[in-house]
Design a protein around this motif. Structure first.
Motif, PDB file in Angstrom:
ATOM      1  N   PHE A  23      44.826  51.062  40.771  1.00 37.39           N
ATOM      2  CA  PHE A  23      45.384  50.734  39.454  1.00 37.39           C
ATOM      3  C   PHE A  23      46.343  49.554  39.543  1.00 37.39           C
ATOM      4  O   PHE A  23      46.297  48.635  38.708  1.00 37.39           O
ATOM      5  N   LEU A  24      47.203  49.545  40.583  1.00 37.36           N
ATOM      6  CA  LEU A  24      48.193  48.477  40.733  1.00 37.36           C
ATOM      7  C   LEU A  24      47.533  47.123  40.887  1.00 37.36           C
ATOM      8  O   LEU A  24      47.881  46.155  40.185  1.00 37.36           O
ATOM      9  N   PHE A  25      46.559  47.026  41.786  1.00 37.23           N
ATOM     10  CA  PHE A  25      45.926  45.739  42.037  1.00 37.23           C
ATOM     11  C   PHE A  25      44.980  45.340  40.913  1.00 37.23           C
ATOM     12  O   PHE A  25      44.751  44.147  40.684  1.00 37.23           O
ATOM     13  N   THR A  26      44.442  46.306  40.204  1.00 38.17           N
ATOM     14  CA  THR A  26      43.630  45.978  39.034  1.00 38.17           C
ATOM     15  C   THR A  26      44.480  45.260  37.989  1.00 38.17           C
ATOM     16  O   THR A  26      44.067  44.253  37.402  1.00 38.17           O
ATOM     17  N   ILE A  27      45.699  45.773  37.788  1.00 37.86           N
ATOM     18  CA  ILE A  27      46.624  45.136  36.843  1.00 37.86           C
ATOM     19  C   ILE A  27      47.028  43.743  37.334  1.00 37.86           C
ATOM     20  O   ILE A  27      47.032  42.778  36.564  1.00 37.86           O
ATOM     21  N   ILE A  28      47.359  43.651  38.630  1.00 35.78           N
ATOM     22  CA  ILE A  28      47.792  42.368  39.195  1.00 35.78           C
ATOM     23  C   ILE A  28      46.701  41.312  39.048  1.00 35.78           C
ATOM     24  O   ILE A  28      46.956  40.188  38.579  1.00 35.78           O
ATOM     25  N   PHE A  29      45.465  41.661  39.412  1.00 31.75           N
ATOM     26  CA  PHE A  29      44.378  40.689  39.346  1.00 31.75           C
ATOM     27  C   PHE A  29      44.003  40.362  37.902  1.00 31.75           C
ATOM     28  O   PHE A  29      43.566  39.244  37.606  1.00 31.75           O
ATOM     29  N   THR A  30      44.179  41.321  37.004  1.00 30.96           N
ATOM     30  CA  THR A  30      43.924  41.055  35.580  1.00 30.96           C
ATOM     31  C   THR A  30      44.920  40.042  35.044  1.00 30.96           C
ATOM     32  O   THR A  30      44.561  39.095  34.328  1.00 30.96           O
ATOM     33  N   ILE A  31      46.195  40.231  35.393  1.00 28.44           N
ATOM     34  CA  ILE A  31      47.241  39.301  34.959  1.00 28.44           C
ATOM     35  C   ILE A  31      47.007  37.911  35.549  1.00 28.44           C
ATOM     36  O   ILE A  31      47.096  36.895  34.851  1.00 28.44           O
ATOM     37  N   LEU A  32      46.684  37.876  36.853  1.00 26.60           N
ATOM     38  CA  LEU A  32      46.432  36.588  37.501  1.00 26.60           C
ATOM     39  C   LEU A  32      45.208  35.904  36.905  1.00 26.60           C
ATOM     40  O   LEU A  32      45.178  34.673  36.758  1.00 26.60           O
ATOM     41  N   GLY A  33      44.194  36.699  36.558  1.00 26.20           N
ATOM     42  CA  GLY A  33      43.001  36.134  35.929  1.00 26.20           C
ATOM     43  C   GLY A  33      43.317  35.508  34.586  1.00 26.20           C
ATOM     44  O   GLY A  33      42.804  34.430  34.243  1.00 26.20           O
ATOM     45  N   PHE A  34      44.197  36.169  33.831  1.00 29.62           N
ATOM     46  CA  PHE A  34      44.605  35.635  32.527  1.00 29.62           C
ATOM     47  C   PHE A  34      45.382  34.336  32.706  1.00 29.62           C
ATOM     48  O   PHE A  34      45.125  33.344  32.007  1.00 29.62           O
ATOM     49  N   ILE A  35      46.335  34.347  33.653  1.00 30.33           N
ATOM     50  CA  ILE A  35      47.143  33.140  33.899  1.00 30.33           C
ATOM     51  C   ILE A  35      46.246  32.000  34.383  1.00 30.33           C
ATOM     52  O   ILE A  35      46.415  30.848  33.975  1.00 30.33           O
ATOM     53  N   GLU A  36      45.279  32.324  35.227  1.00 27.71           N
ATOM     54  CA  GLU A  36      44.353  31.308  35.726  1.00 27.71           C
ATOM     55  C   GLU A  36      43.564  30.685  34.576  1.00 27.71           C
ATOM     56  O   GLU A  36      43.387  29.461  34.526  1.00 27.71           O
TER      57      GLU A  36
END
Length: 425
Positions: A23-36
């Protein structure tokens, strides 16, 4: 050997997959994907200088084609010697000439006779390299927080507590460098396969560098911080992700970071005053290290004194580490660590003869890596060359004496030798 490799990478892939699915890394990668996504489509990105910025640099063939040639090690070594306030002794001058000659022969002459056919080189799966890099970064982040907790503060804000950091806890933090190298190389592979755009690759490189800088800067270490810069810049340059002008600017920023951190740390420790030139701390450090090298050269003579014991002392569990051994040899003080430069260990262990032989071998390793990287453009070989070149450049002052760095070189040597053997079939 292939069975061990397959089993190990299979296990690491499972661990990496489980973490990335959490769950933690799913959120992190989702946020990074949005910023990217915002980064790639940002209007402000268009304001950033293009590849043709400072185009006069691209007209220089040496910079464009050979800026990270292994011979850059000799160039940086020469600059380091020039920074020192005092001159070298006659005996050390001879040792340095042998060192430079050996490295030149090893890096520029001998590799011409190897790896002229690279059709049968070893191929490494992108997924395996990414998983290994991801796990190394996770380990380094965990030990970063453990190190901070062990000293009860942030070393950058309280320079005095940096000396309370325990090597057994900080050494795993430095695994973020090879971890970043493998992850960045994996993103380079995605870019080469046209799975991501150049803008996406650049964003991911920037993020990796920012993460490295945050962790290493807070611990107050200069050398690993510069290692992070170099690894990202070299991989990006040879992967056509970073432009030449960005390499030059990045190099200036890296040097500035070394000078700046050293200056402010010296101010905090009251070893200099605010009226002192910022570069003075760098000059005195170079001068002290050169003085140490003069003493080591006198001790080592033509055939050495310790005959391999200094290099062997890099192994965990040794009574004295290699830099502590330097302190014992020149001042009978085992409670301090002293950097002996790239050839310090060589001259103490095996004298002038050993310096020539070891520098030839070191040059050959880098020369073969450079040739293999240029001929194949393979993401893995770009990454591994970037890693060993980075630590060789940094080793100009510190020496190649850390066990983890020796492991990186051992892996590179093993891979290169297999490729040499396969190319001769």
């Amino acid at each position: 050997m292939s069975v061990i490799y397959s089993t190990l990478t299979s296990l690491i892939n499972k661990v990496s997959d489980e973490f990335r699915k959490s769950f933690l890394f799913t959120i992190i990668f989702t946020i990074l994907g949005f910023i990217e996504g915002q980064w790639v489509n940002s209007f402000f990105k268009k304001l950033y200088p293009s590849e043709n910025f400072l185009n006069f640099l691209n007209k220089n063939r040496i910079l464009k084609n050979h800026i990270f040639n292994p011979l850059i090690v000799l160039f940086i070594f020469a600059i380091f010697l020039l920074l020192a306030l005092n001159s070298v002794s006659t005996s050390l001058a001879i040792t340095l000439m042998l060192a430079f000659a050996g490295f030149f022969i090893g890096s520029a002459v001998i590799p011409r006779y190897f790896l002229n056919d690279t059709r049968n080189i070893l191929e490494f799966k992108r997924r395996d390299m990414y998983s290994i890099g991801f796990c190394l970064i996770l380990i380094s982040i965990v030990f970063f927080f453990v190190s901070i907790a062990s000293v009860g503060g942030i070393p950058l804000l309280k320079p005095s507590i940096r000396y309370l950091l325990k090597p057994i806890l900080t050494m795993p933090v430095f695994l973020i460098i090879p971890g970043t190298c493998l992850v960045a190389s994996s993103y380079l592979k995605d870019y080469q396969d046209e799975k991501i755009t150049r803008s996406q690759a650049r964003f991911r490189f920037i993020f990796l560098l920012a993460m490295d800088c945050a962790l290493l800067l807070l611990l107050g270490y200069r050398t690993p911080l510069l290692a992070a810069f170099l690894v990202i810049i070299i991989i990006g340059f040879y992967g056509n992700i970073v432009s030449l002008w960005e390499v030059v600017i990045g190099a200036l920023v890296g040097v500035g970071a070394i000078i700046g951190i050293g200056y402010f740390r010296s101010l905090g420790e009251l070893t200099i005053t605010s009226s002192t030139s910022p570069i003075y701390s760098l000059q005195t450090r170079a001068d002290f290290t050169l003085h140490v090298l003069n003493l080591l050269d006198f001790i080592g003579g033509n055939f050495g004194l310790t005959h391999g014991h200094m290099l062997a002392s890099s192994i965990p569990g040794s009574d004295l580490g290699p830099r502590m051994m330097v302190g014992k040899l020149i001042a009978w003080r085992t409670e301090v660590t002293i950097t002996p430069t790239l050839i310090g260990q060589m001259v103490v262990d095996f004298g002038k003869v050993g310096v020539f032989v070891e520098m030839t071998i070191l040059g050959f390793i880098l020369g073969i890596g450079f040739k293999l990287m240029q001929k194949t453009k393979n993401y893995f070989y770009i990454g591994i060359y970037s890693l060993i070149l980075t630590y060789t450049i940094l080793g100009v002052e510190t020496g190649l004496l850390d066990i983890q760095v020796l492991v990186y070189f051992a892996i590179a040597i093993f891979v290169y030798l297999i490729n040499i053997k396969k190319s001769q079939i």
